[in-house]
Design an enzyme around this catalytic site. Structure first.
Site, PDB file in Angstrom:
ATOM      1  N   CYS A 123      56.108  50.168  76.425  1.00 47.43           N
ATOM      2  CA  CYS A 123      56.354  51.591  76.660  1.00 47.43           C
ATOM      3  C   CYS A 123      56.096  52.420  75.416  1.00 47.43           C
ATOM      4  O   CYS A 123      55.613  53.546  75.508  1.00 47.43           O
ATOM      5  CB  CYS A 123      57.772  51.813  77.192  1.00 47.43           C
ATOM      6  SG  CYS A 123      59.058  51.044  76.199  1.00 47.43           S
TER       7      CYS A 123
ATOM      8  N   GLU B  63      64.768  55.326  80.738  1.00 46.59           N
ATOM      9  CA  GLU B  63      63.695  55.157  79.759  1.00 46.59           C
ATOM     10  C   GLU B  63      62.432  54.898  80.554  1.00 46.59           C
ATOM     11  O   GLU B  63      62.301  53.871  81.210  1.00 46.59           O
ATOM     12  CB  GLU B  63      64.030  53.998  78.821  1.00 46.59           C
ATOM     13  CG  GLU B  63      63.125  53.932  77.594  1.00 46.59           C
ATOM     14  CD  GLU B  63      61.884  53.099  77.840  1.00 46.59           C
ATOM     15  OE1 GLU B  63      60.837  53.699  78.190  1.00 46.59           O
ATOM     16  OE2 GLU B  63      61.965  51.879  77.703  1.00 46.59           O
TER      17      GLU B  63
END
Length: 459
Positions: free
Chosen positions: A265, A231
């Site tokens: 993020c 990720e």
């Protein structure tokens, strides 16, 4: 390289604690211990695993204030947001404990000629997690709880600046009844980390971090023929379409950009506004961003706290300066403040275009990129004009049309309609393109590091 390091309070620049890296022998002993714990844990049934995960969730609640205070001290998020993070982590434990037995249950299937088949989701071994600092508890809970439910052992290399948070989580897990060594923190360097990936007792690797880190870890894992989940962040686009409710869009976009001090993020980073709403949106958005107050994250007055490290703040300023050199304009903020701590003002950049870090890269801090689109179709084109694809948002009063647009056109992993959201335990989390691969949450993470084993009874 020094064998010791300090954690630093980003609000003051003062040291919190000192730690020493493990020797290679200590590191290998920890890996061996985790593997031995796995050999027993893998035979524990799903319901028994779930009871311990439920207890970990309660342990997080019982230690909520201590953990929240430490996270805020180590990386600077607002204290109320640290409380929210602990609540989310506990909810993940509850969800996994409740649904894990069904998600991982054996599946009986008929095969040819009336013979029987069974699919079992068997644990594969020790899973190594390399995690960042921006959500010191959530990033760890997200992968570790799913893998513990699956029957795996778990190693953690946490970001150095949140070492204390990692060790506190280790204690909470152990105190909740998790077998000794099954969840193990490794205090190691980046060079040592490569040796962990190569260790024969480590069967999978998961990382949350930058695309550069993901490329490195993915290469090391691939060379060792080990599965990885990556990720890797993003520059998520939020589309303000022609029929958007302007007030709701403004509230969503401001919160989406500065939550967690802008260091998320799946934060809203690029704001793509159609021509008909652009001027009104820009005026109000800049006014609201400029009014945000940076200050003590443990107090009640601050809207945003400091950035987590001084070098990260310096990197963000360099990205702002480079964007301006290439044609962007500063509409508010954009200057390093004086005084103690690693604070950075809420900032809006206009005239953002390709070739600027504000358009092409990820600005990991409270800096918003404002982009004008001709119409709704052009807004979608700009949103997809990115090497990233983790999250994104659509602001529109036609909810069903927005859902259809998200499903058919938006090339990203998670889309929020008419709001800014974070992780949800029952929905998949992950991205595409340079934002990585693999999924966590929603049951998907429980199977990422299992062996879908086919058993066929032939007579």
């Amino acid at each position: 390289m020094s064998n010791t390091f300090q954690t630093i309070n980003p609000a003051t620049g003062e040291a919190i604690d000192s730690y020493s890296y493990f020797t290679d022998a200590e590191m290998n002993a920890k890996i061996d211990g985790c593997h031995e714990a796995f050999l027993s844990w893998r035979k524990t049934d799903h319901a028994a695993r779930g009871k311990i995960l439920k207890a970990i969730g309660q342990g997080l609640r019982d230690n909520k204030e201590e953990l929240a205070q430490l996270m805020t001290q180590e990386m600077g998020k607002l204290l109320k947001q640290s409380h929210q993070e602990v609540d989310l982590c506990a909810a993940i434990c509850d969800y996994t404990a409740e649904h894990g037995p069904d998600v991982l249950a054996p599946e009986d299937r008929e095969i040819a000629n009336g013979e029987r088949g069974r699919v079992v989701h068997a644990p594969i071994g020790v899973i190594y997690g390399i995690q960042p600092w921006n959500f010191p508890a959530y990033q760890v809970v997200r992968y570790s709880i799913a893998n513990l439910m699956a029957g795996n052992g778990v190693l953690l290399k946490h970001a150095a600046n949140v070492t204390g948070s990692g060790l506190l989580l280790e204690r909470i897990y152990r105190d909740a009844g998790l077998p000794e060594n099954l969840f193990t923190v490794l205090i190691i360097s980046h060079d040592q980390s490569d040796h962990v990936i190569a260790n024969d007792k480590v069967r999978g690797v998961t990382l949350t971090g930058s695309p550069g880190a993901g490329s490195h870890v993915g290469e090391k894992a691939g060379k060792a023929l080990k599965k990885s989940v990556l990720e890797l962040g993003s520059n998520d686009a939020y589309l303000v379409l022609s029929d958007a409710d302007l007030k709701m869009a403004l509230e969503t976009c401001v919160m989406g950009r500065v939550y967690n001090n802008g260091q998320t993020c799946i934060a809203a980073k690029r704001f793509i506004v159609v021509e008909t709403l652009y001027d009104d949106f820009r005026e109000a958005f800049v006014e609201r961003m400029a009014a945000l107050k940076a200050g003590d994250p443990t107090g009640d007055d601050a809207d945003i706290g400091p950035m987590a490290r001084e070098d990260l703040r310096d990197d963000l300023q360099d990205q702002v300066n480079d964007s301006v050199k290439n044609g962007a304009t500063i509409l508010c903020g954009g200057k390093l403040p004086g005084g103690a701590g690693y604070y950075y003002p809420a900032t809006v950049l206009g005239d953002v275009a390709p070739g600027q870090p504000a358009y092409d890269g990820e600005l990991f801090g409270p800096v918003a990129s404002l982009i004008r689109a001709k119409d709704d179709k052009d807004a979608m084109r700009i949103a997809n004009d990115s090497r990233y694809g983790l999250g994104g948002g659509i602001l529109s009063q036609d909810t069903e049309a927005a859902v259809k647009l998200a499903a058919e056109e938006f090339d990203t992993g998670m889309i929020f309609i008419n709001g800014f959201g974070m992780a949800t335990p029952n929905m998949p989390f992950g991205g595409v393109k340079d934002s990585g691969y693999g999924r966590e949450h929603g049951g998907f993470g429980m199977k990422e590091f299992t062996n879908a084993k086919a058993i066929m009874v032939m007579s």
